[in-house]
Write a protein that holds these residues in place. Structure first.
Motif, PDB file in Angstrom:
ATOM      1  N   THR A   6     -37.996  32.432 -19.928  1.00 33.66           N
ATOM      2  CA  THR A   6     -38.007  31.954 -21.308  1.00 33.66           C
ATOM      3  C   THR A   6     -36.731  32.421 -21.999  1.00 33.66           C
ATOM      4  O   THR A   6     -36.191  33.477 -21.678  1.00 33.66           O
ATOM      5  CB  THR A   6     -39.226  32.472 -22.098  1.00 33.66           C
ATOM      6  N   ASP A  63     -35.527  32.784 -25.992  1.00 37.32           N
ATOM      7  CA  ASP A  63     -35.874  32.708 -27.410  1.00 37.32           C
ATOM      8  C   ASP A  63     -34.652  33.112 -28.230  1.00 37.32           C
ATOM      9  O   ASP A  63     -33.956  34.076 -27.885  1.00 37.32           O
ATOM     10  CB  ASP A  63     -37.036  33.646 -27.730  1.00 37.32           C
ATOM     11  N   ARG A  66     -38.366  29.618 -29.405  1.00 38.74           N
ATOM     12  CA  ARG A  66     -38.156  29.283 -27.991  1.00 38.74           C
ATOM     13  C   ARG A  66     -37.305  28.025 -27.873  1.00 38.74           C
ATOM     14  O   ARG A  66     -37.633  26.981 -28.400  1.00 38.74           O
ATOM     15  CB  ARG A  66     -39.494  29.081 -27.296  1.00 38.74           C
TER      16      ARG A  66
END
Length: 121
Positions: free
Chosen positions: A97, A99, A105
């Motif tokens: 991920t 962010d 995100r």
């Protein structure tokens, strides 16, 4: 030393290859340099996580040739990567991920893949 990898992904839009070089910094962080030529550098803290690895970014740098620009914390992306190898199915599983402060995100993927080691010619 340094370990270089090329990952070739077959996407709906076509084939894409990601090149990166991973090394260990003097401070004990893993540094991953992405692109060929190198464009982005991310420093990670690494921890064991239920039989796999967990990497969390501690710094991101943009590289333009010999010039390096550390990304200020207020806009610096936070990268979280977890991966583990499952021998029973001979696959590597990964989740990533990215962010960005204020935006949230901006990128995420997860899945599995197989790989092989090749000696450089």
């Amino acid at each position: 030393g340094q370990q270089t990898a090329a990952r070739t992904l077959e996407l709906e839009s076509g084939t894409w290859t990601m090149v990166d070089a991973v090394s260990l910094s003097e401070s004990g962080q893993v540094v991953d340099v992405l692109g060929s030529p190198a464009l982005v550098e991310a420093a990670f803290e690494v921890a064991a996580d239920n039989g796999g690895l967990s990497l969390n970014s501690r710094g991101v740098t943009v590289r333009l040739g010999p010039i390096r620009f550390p990304v200020p914390k207020v806009i610096r992306p936070v990268i979280a990567l977890s991966e583990r190898y499952v021998a029973e199915v001979a696959r590597q599983y990964v989740r990533l991920t990215v962010d960005v402060p204020v935006l949230g995100r901006v990128y995420e993927y997860h899945g599995s893949f197989t790989y092989r080691f090749e000696e450089e010619a």
